[in-house]
Design a protein around this motif. Structure first.
Motif, PDB file in Angstrom:
ATOM      1  N   ALA A   1       0.796  -1.232   0.000  1.00 22.28           N
ATOM      2  CA  ALA A   1       0.000   0.000   0.000  1.00 22.28           C
ATOM      3  C   ALA A   1       0.832   1.286   0.000  1.00 22.28           C
ATOM      4  O   ALA A   1       0.371   2.317  -0.478  1.00 22.28           O
ATOM      5  CB  ALA A   1      -0.926   0.006   1.216  1.00 22.28           C
TER       6      ALA A   1
ATOM      7  N   TYR B   1      -8.802   3.457  -0.645  1.00 24.87           N
ATOM      8  CA  TYR B   1      -8.419   2.091  -0.223  1.00 24.87           C
ATOM      9  C   TYR B   1      -6.954   2.089   0.212  1.00 24.87           C
ATOM     10  O   TYR B   1      -6.591   1.576   1.261  1.00 24.87           O
ATOM     11  CB  TYR B   1      -8.644   1.151  -1.413  1.00 24.87           C
ATOM     12  N   ASN B   2      -6.071   2.707  -0.619  1.00 17.42           N
ATOM     13  CA  ASN B   2      -4.641   2.691  -0.295  1.00 17.42           C
ATOM     14  C   ASN B   2      -4.278   3.596   0.876  1.00 17.42           C
ATOM     15  O   ASN B   2      -3.406   3.256   1.669  1.00 17.42           O
ATOM     16  CB  ASN B   2      -3.809   3.067  -1.515  1.00 17.42           C
TER      17      ASN B   2
ATOM     18  N   SER C   1      -5.981   4.233   3.530  1.00 21.64           N
ATOM     19  CA  SER C   1      -6.278   3.569   4.806  1.00 21.64           C
ATOM     20  C   SER C   1      -5.274   2.462   5.089  1.00 21.64           C
ATOM     21  O   SER C   1      -4.833   2.284   6.230  1.00 21.64           O
ATOM     22  CB  SER C   1      -7.713   3.025   4.810  1.00 21.64           C
ATOM     23  N   ARG C   2      -4.898   1.748   4.056  1.00 25.70           N
ATOM     24  CA  ARG C   2      -3.938   0.660   4.280  1.00 25.70           C
ATOM     25  C   ARG C   2      -2.514   1.164   4.499  1.00 25.70           C
ATOM     26  O   ARG C   2      -1.755   0.589   5.289  1.00 25.70           O
ATOM     27  CB  ARG C   2      -4.004  -0.344   3.126  1.00 25.70           C
TER      28      ARG C   2
ATOM     29  N   VAL D   1      -3.632  -7.153   5.932  1.00 22.10           N
ATOM     30  CA  VAL D   1      -4.518  -6.143   5.342  1.00 22.10           C
ATOM     31  C   VAL D   1      -3.714  -4.924   4.908  1.00 22.10           C
ATOM     32  O   VAL D   1      -3.955  -4.336   3.846  1.00 22.10           O
ATOM     33  CB  VAL D   1      -5.605  -5.738   6.370  1.00 22.10           C
ATOM     34  N   ALA D   2      -2.719  -4.545   5.718  1.00 29.48           N
ATOM     35  CA  ALA D   2      -1.992  -3.287   5.484  1.00 29.48           C
ATOM     36  C   ALA D   2      -1.156  -3.312   4.207  1.00 29.48           C
ATOM     37  O   ALA D   2      -0.790  -2.260   3.691  1.00 29.48           O
ATOM     38  CB  ALA D   2      -1.092  -2.985   6.682  1.00 29.48           C
ATOM     39  N   THR D   3      -0.821  -4.499   3.698  1.00 27.63           N
ATOM     40  CA  THR D   3      -0.011  -4.575   2.481  1.00 27.63           C
ATOM     41  C   THR D   3      -0.861  -4.596   1.208  1.00 27.63           C
ATOM     42  O   THR D   3      -0.313  -4.583   0.103  1.00 27.63           O
ATOM     43  CB  THR D   3       0.881  -5.839   2.503  1.00 27.63           C
ATOM     44  N   CYS D   4      -2.186  -4.637   1.359  1.00 26.99           N
ATOM     45  CA  CYS D   4      -3.050  -4.708   0.162  1.00 26.99           C
ATOM     46  C   CYS D   4      -2.982  -3.397  -0.615  1.00 26.99           C
ATOM     47  O   CYS D   4      -2.904  -2.316  -0.042  1.00 26.99           O
ATOM     48  CB  CYS D   4      -4.494  -5.009   0.556  1.00 26.99           C
ATOM     49  N   ASP D   5      -3.044  -3.503  -1.933  1.00 19.87           N
ATOM     50  CA  ASP D   5      -2.806  -2.330  -2.783  1.00 19.87           C
ATOM     51  C   ASP D   5      -3.707  -2.334  -4.008  1.00 19.87           C
ATOM     52  O   ASP D   5      -3.965  -3.397  -4.583  1.00 19.87           O
ATOM     53  CB  ASP D   5      -1.340  -2.365  -3.232  1.00 19.87           C
TER      54      ASP D   5
END
Ligand code: HSE
Length: 300
Positions: A15, A189-190, A192-193, A211-215
């Motif tokens: 992210a 989306y990015n 927040s992550r 969750v934090a690495t989702c992009d």
């Protein structure tokens, strides 16, 4: 003569596009001394430019120029542990080596943060150079020529699996795959992550990395340049990795693993060994990397 040691880096961490990165215990080493002309050699067989266009040399010379100190030349002997054009920060490592080495030879006129600002300006984004210079996890932003950064060491309960393919991918090409604009929803989306990502490292809440690495800003657009990305990510999930991402602009794929997860590396290696020749997974070599919490350092 001195030696500058600079760690590899994994930028973006999903992210945190162009802003977050972490340093890995895999190093470029450059022996450096003032010399009558430009003399550059490779100690490990890696092909490196041997003229003044060499990135370590040109960066070092730029610091001499800024200080108004004439430079006839440098003797550089390079050991490139960080593979080139694989998303592991090899060019940032060269920039960091040039700046840190030249600063040392000049009698340390600049602080590490001043060198980092210079490195970030040369790179255009700080996500690789910041962890290369400071070690650990770094979140940073360039604003008005200044760099605002927070560094946090990565706990030794965490290690990283790098899936490095045999082919290179130039950052220029990976950036050309990105769209000029993105949907507002993807940006939110990015945001927040990426905020969660910084908090996860700063608070050592590594359970949040999943969750934090989702992009949605870069990885989906670059996936076609990295065949097997989804298969490697699925493997990381299946073997209990904490979070996974494209390292920098790719093509290396990275995941964070708890050191107590003893089965991860044997399981991942088995899956790669079992991959059919010619299948996307067969292109990857697995490396286990510890975090580096020191950043670039000089040895005699
Ligand atoms: N953040 C850059 C990119 C790569 O993803 O294009 C590392 O500087």
């Amino acid at each position: 003569m001195l030696t500058v040691n600079v760690p590899a880096t994994s930028a973006n961490i999903g992210a945190g596009f162009d802003s977050c990165g972490l340093a890995l215990a895999l190093y470029n080493r450059v022996q450096m001394e003032e010399w009558d002309d430009v003399c550059i050699t490779s100690l490990d067989g890696t092909r490196v430019p041997t003229g003044p266009q060499n990135l370590v040399y040109s960066t070092a010379k730029s610091l001499y120029d800024e200080c108004g100190v004439p430079l006839r030349g440098l003797r550089l002997a390079q050991e490139n542990g960080v593979p080139m054009a694989r998303g592991l920060g090899s060019s940032s490592a060269c920039i960091a080596a040039g700046l840190v080495g030249a600063n040392e030879l000049l009698g340390r006129p600049y602080t590490r943060m001043q060198l980092l600002e210079r490195a970030a300006a040369l790179e255009g984004h700080p996500d690789n150079v910041a962890p290369a210079m400071l070690g650990g996890f770094v979140t940073s932003a360039l604003e008005g020529g200044h760099l605002y950064a927070v560094q946090k060491p990565v706990a030794d309960t965490l290690c990283f699996a790098a899936f490095v393919p045999g082919y290179k991918l130039l950052t220029r090409k990976a950036r050309a795959a990105l769209p000029k604009t993105v949907p507002h929803k993807a940006a939110v989306y990015n945001v927040s992550r990426a905020a969660l990502l910084a908090a996860a490292f700063c608070e050592e809440r590594y359970d949040l990395l999943r969750v934090a690495t989702c992009d949605k800003l870069h990885q989906p657009y670059r996936a076609a340049l990295m065949p097997g990305m989804e298969e490697v990510f699925a493997l990381c999930a299946e073997l209990g990795a904490l979070g996974w991402w494209v390292s920098g602009a790719g093509p290396t794929l990275m995941c964070a693993v708890h050191t107590e997860n003893k089965a991860f590396f044997s399981g991942a290696q088995q899956a790669l060994d079992a991959a059919e020749k010619g299948s996307p997974l067969a292109a990857y070599r697995l490396h286990r990397l510890a975090p580096d919490n020191t950043g670039a350092f000089v040895t005699a």
